[in-house]
Design an enzyme around this catalytic site. Structure first.
Site, PDB file in Angstrom:
ATOM      1  N   ARG A 153      18.934  81.877  42.835  1.00 41.13           N
ATOM      2  CA  ARG A 153      18.068  81.276  43.852  1.00 41.13           C
ATOM      3  C   ARG A 153      16.569  81.462  43.620  1.00 41.13           C
ATOM      4  NH1 ARG A 153      18.302  84.598  49.488  1.00 41.13           N
ATOM      5  NH2 ARG A 153      17.643  86.611  48.704  1.00 41.13           N
ATOM      6  N   HIS A 154      16.174  81.858  42.429  1.00 41.12           N
ATOM      7  CA  HIS A 154      14.756  82.009  42.135  1.00 41.12           C
ATOM      8  C   HIS A 154      14.309  81.035  41.049  1.00 41.12           C
ATOM      9  CE1 HIS A 154      15.246  85.921  44.193  1.00 41.12           C
ATOM     10  NE2 HIS A 154      13.967  85.749  44.490  1.00 41.12           N
ATOM     11  N   SER A 193      10.325  81.474  56.034  1.00 37.04           N
ATOM     12  CA  SER A 193       9.749  82.708  56.516  1.00 37.04           C
ATOM     13  C   SER A 193       8.437  82.339  57.187  1.00 37.04           C
ATOM     14  CB  SER A 193       9.520  83.642  55.327  1.00 37.04           C
ATOM     15  OG  SER A 193       9.342  84.940  55.767  1.00 37.04           O
ATOM     16  N   GLU A 213       7.588  85.948  39.007  1.00 38.93           N
ATOM     17  CA  GLU A 213       8.587  87.011  39.134  1.00 38.93           C
ATOM     18  C   GLU A 213       9.646  86.845  38.054  1.00 38.93           C
ATOM     19  OE1 GLU A 213      10.281  87.445  43.186  1.00 38.93           O
ATOM     20  OE2 GLU A 213       8.587  86.176  43.754  1.00 38.93           O
ATOM     21  N   ARG A 238       5.491  81.418  41.139  1.00 37.21           N
ATOM     22  CA  ARG A 238       5.816  82.842  41.269  1.00 37.21           C
ATOM     23  C   ARG A 238       6.140  83.436  39.901  1.00 37.21           C
ATOM     24  NH1 ARG A 238       7.495  83.232  46.961  1.00 37.21           N
ATOM     25  NH2 ARG A 238       5.821  81.989  47.894  1.00 37.21           N
ATOM     26  N   ARG A 268      15.763  75.199  48.053  1.00 31.95           N
ATOM     27  CA  ARG A 268      16.745  76.049  48.735  1.00 31.95           C
ATOM     28  C   ARG A 268      17.471  75.287  49.837  1.00 31.95           C
ATOM     29  NH1 ARG A 268      14.927  82.383  49.344  1.00 31.95           N
ATOM     30  NH2 ARG A 268      14.595  82.686  47.122  1.00 31.95           N
ATOM     31  N   GLU A 325      18.095  83.022  53.235  1.00 33.99           N
ATOM     32  CA  GLU A 325      16.808  82.720  53.855  1.00 33.99           C
ATOM     33  C   GLU A 325      16.213  81.462  53.241  1.00 33.99           C
ATOM     34  OE1 GLU A 325      13.314  84.550  52.347  1.00 33.99           O
ATOM     35  OE2 GLU A 325      12.667  82.677  53.279  1.00 33.99           O
TER      36      GLU A 325
END
Lengths: 532, 532
Positions: B312-313, B458, B306, B304, B506, B455
């Site tokens: 948490r990333h 998903s 991002e 990712r 996670r 979360e």
């Protein structure tokens, strides 16, 4: 007038345009659907009068999880004569369909590696002529939901894998149909790759055509079996190592520096800088050893930016890698790897005989042979064998692909085995981190493993002393500064260790003799292929 | 003169230069080594006279697999009072050493999550004063080979995990020492993260310092336990799915097109063109379903791009992904995922109590709680709970991270559980491939799973009809042409299906309450970190 219209169109906002397009699309669809329904009704009624079976077949509405009646679904593979006269409900593909008469049709239903025959025959309340006709009109590869009764077959059904029973259909529902034509039939895609081809009689499907339409290609029983076997190899690898005290690790594929050999590494744009894709988990595995993990393995993608367009190279493949501490001798590692591979071979043969047989129908699978005591040649002995066979010794500084295969044939002829090890490779053929032999500095504590004359595993004892490592790097013209983090990993004390890396796809290809590694990869990647 | 020398150097060929450098290096090393040996001998002899224990300790030569005596090595973890007076041979790290007097020293020896005390005491033939002194002088984290006898300890040894026996050392050999100083002590790196810090008394090690020196950091008993637990989660995931008819797949991380959302994808130079790193195996999993694999899972890296610098990333993490056909209702998938997660929780608790306890010494681990019947709220019910608690309804079109945590606290307070599911998310919050609810087109057949208010999973039923998929893409402003290969995958018939994706790190972070995802990743990658 044209101008006005164009202005008008352009005058709409983007979202209004989208809305308009959507509404038009919706109206068009609705009209189209209504026309189709009407046409179908007309055809039916003209032909047969009102249909007493109308509630027993047809296209299901889009599955949106509307309800949950909790009815049991059946796997074709579980059915046999013991299920005679049971009612079953199952979802399957139509492999082929055949209208026998205007009163009866046969469908061949498929689930993964199994097929069963379904018969749909007119009676006076459940199945009508219209229903039989509709059933036979469904495209091959349609997905259907079948209600029916298991019936013992009077004779063996040769065209299906379940040969002693068939299903007498009472309801038939289309779950998902096809839009357009299949690029090739599954029948063609499943033909023997080794039987002689009779011109004009049938055609084989070329590998490129298969890979361009991989979703269809993967549906053949052969491919379903190949990928069950791929899964099995991974599981057998993992179970063996779990039972031998290994910890599974996940190391990053994004690297800050190009490692091992810069020429064949993919470069990635990483925010404002660059990153590189790991060519192997080699450095990470060794760092895990320096971090006291003792025994580690990893199953993960490995990236090679080599422009090699051969039958055995991919730009992305799955590495089965392991690394472990050595107590006394690097042969501890070699023996563990050997035990692991033999356990994989044995596990496949014993537990996956069905899948191996399925693949064998399309690919000539000479049974893969090994023996409990694995043949281990030193590099020198391997060279001697080749020289004896007539290869010029001066061409044998390295054993190239061609000579590897020749060696495989020699070993096969002499010992009747398809699996052996070569130990003690020359220093100049191995990477800088390979531990030299204690008695002969031109040799190393390293080995390759072979299946059917092709290398599937490469490994060695590694250098765990940072100063010695730097010296060896300089000797191979690698700048120690460029790998500072890696070397620093050893400065705080690292135990003696060794390991190896296996290509999952190679093991699968060679065990089954698939002849091209792309057949052993779900969605293969090579210099010319990034899709699907 | 200078000119001549420079010319001379430049005049040498590259290989000759390398050879020269090698010879110089070799000579230097040799001289250095000789000097060290001499110095050591002088020190010894000056202090103590000839050493009768000289053959019982010292630095081993570089381990190059010189011999293989096949002597049994012992794991510290297996030792207890039952082994009293057994002779043992083991390799371990020196965690700490302490010179008690000039006749006795204590070493704390470590292997992964276990430590044992070793005593080295002068006697008249095996252990000399010089040997004791040398033992106590070894750096912490040195790797040693220890010969000794297991001795029942008169009282419990509180500083070691093996508390009822110690080892009386008879021989001590240095396998690998340290070059330079440790960046921090393992004692500091192992301190409780939750106990109040007394100023000046001791220091904790900052996360960045740990990660910069990850190899040392990973050696703490806490980290050894964390990564055994990471391995356990992967194994429990896999076993559950293998037992439920799933096939493991490996999908390519190199993609020909940027999928899902182009903004957060890494771009890779691919020969003369570009490739992109897969942000998830979503499309590949669905293609496997269209290819009849029925039930698939994948464990692999997910990328990712991002620029999120949060607790948490990560830019690269391990996805535990699965996809399966649906017979009647997407809750079949939700229930399977739920069963899988509960099996993981249970497996960790039952089989890894020791590791959980080890981590608990450093991180306050409030026991993770769940119940057999998992609490499932609809999105609307979740919103209502938050509104009841005082959150403004108009801020609840989506539930942001802060409100997720608040919801976690509400559920914890009301039900005393740390694990629940939210079902039926609004259409506008989910990706284009999500199947809408059959009765309310503003909702979808989708769910998120939560641990301690964050979360971790998903998933949803996916759209399997190509025309409907195109319509939904256009509604979300995605051009169907840009994903032609993906949509074409559904044109040849795809069964109804659904699935989900879990972040391995996670689950590990939240189960153990590690508070930062970097602690759950072996070598974490974030926008600012690509090393080690």
């Amino acid at each position: 007038m044209t101008d006005v219209v164009e202005q008008g169109e352009e005058g709409l906002t983007k979202s209004a345009l989208k809305k308009k397009a959507k509404e038009e699309e919706k109206a068009r669809k609705k009209a189209e659907k209504a026309a189709k329904v009407k046409e179908a009704e007309q055809v039916r009624e003209a032909a047969e009068g009102p249909d007493y079976a109308a509630a027993h077949y047809g296209k299901l509405p889009l599955h949106q999880s509307q309800s949950r009646p909790n009815r049991k679904r059946t796997d074709i593979a579980t059915l046999s004569a013991k299920n005679d006269s049971e009612h079953v409900l199952l979802r399957a593909r139509i492999q082929t369909s055949r209208l026998q008469s205007n009163k009866m049709a046969f469908l061949s239903l498929r689930q993964r590696t199994d097929t069963i025959q379904a018969m749909i025959a007119v009676d006076d309340k459940q199945v009508s002529r219209q229903m039989v006709k509709w059933a036979a009109s469904l495209s091959d590869e349609s997905i259907v939901l079948v209600h029916g009764t298991v019936v013992k077959s009077p004779e063996s059904i040769k065209s299906c894998s379940i040969d002693d029973v068939e299903i007498q259909v009472s309801e038939l529902w289309l779950v998902a149909g096809l839009e357009g034509r299949l690029p090739f039939s599954l029948e063609d895609a499943s033909r023997s790759e080794t039987a002689p081809e009779v011109e004009g009689q049938f055609s084989r499907v070329l590998l490129d055509t298969r890979l361009n339409n991989r979703i269809i290609d993967l549906r053949t029983q052969t491919n379903q079996a190949i990928f069950k076997l791929q899964h099995a190899i991974g599981d057998l690898f993992r179970d063996y190592l779990n039972n031998n005290g290994f910890t599974e690790i996940h190391s990053p594929k994004l690297q800050g520096a190009a490692t091992e050999s810069g020429a064949t590494v993919f470069k990635v744009g990483y925010f404002k800088g660059d990153a590189f894709l790991a060519q192997s988990p080699q450095l990470a595995k060794q760092m895990a050893i320096a971090a006291d993990f003792e025994r580690v393995y990893e199953i993960g993608p490995v990236f090679r930016a080599e422009d090699s367009n051969t039958h055995r190279h991919l730009t992305e493949f799955i590495g089965l890698d392991l690394e472990m501490t050595i107590e006394e001798h690097y042969h501890e590692v070699k023996e563990l790897l050997d035990g692991m591979l033999k356990t994989i071979f044995k596990g496949l043969k014993e537990r996956y005989a069905k899948e191996i047989a399925v693949v064998g129908k399309q690919f000539e699978v000479e049974e893969f042979k090994w023996r409990e005591e694995t043949l281990t040649l030193t590099f020198r002995e391997a060279v001697d064998l080749l020289v004896e066979d007539g290869v010029d010794r001066e061409h044998l500084d390295d054993i190239n692909t061609e000579n590897e295969k020749r060696l495989g044939r020699l070993v096969k002829a002499k010992y009747d085995i398809d699996y052996f090890i070569i130990d003690k490779f020359p220093l100049e053929l191995r990477p800088f981190y390979t531990m030299p032999d204690p008695n002969d500095p031109t040799l190393t504590n390293s080995y390759d493993f072979f299946m059917r004359g092709e290398e599937i595993l490469s490994g060695a004892q590694r250098i765990h002393d940072p100063e010695f490592l730097c010296r060896q790097m300089r000797a191979k013209s690698v700048d120690p500064e460029s790998m500072k983090g890696y070397i620093d990993g050893f400065r705080m004390g690292c135990p003696p260790h060794g390991g190896g890396g296996i290509g999952l796809e190679r093991v699968l290809m060679l065990f089954l003799k698939l002849n091209n590694i792309r057949r052993a990869s779900l969605f293969p990647r090579d210099p010319k292929r990034l899709e699907p």
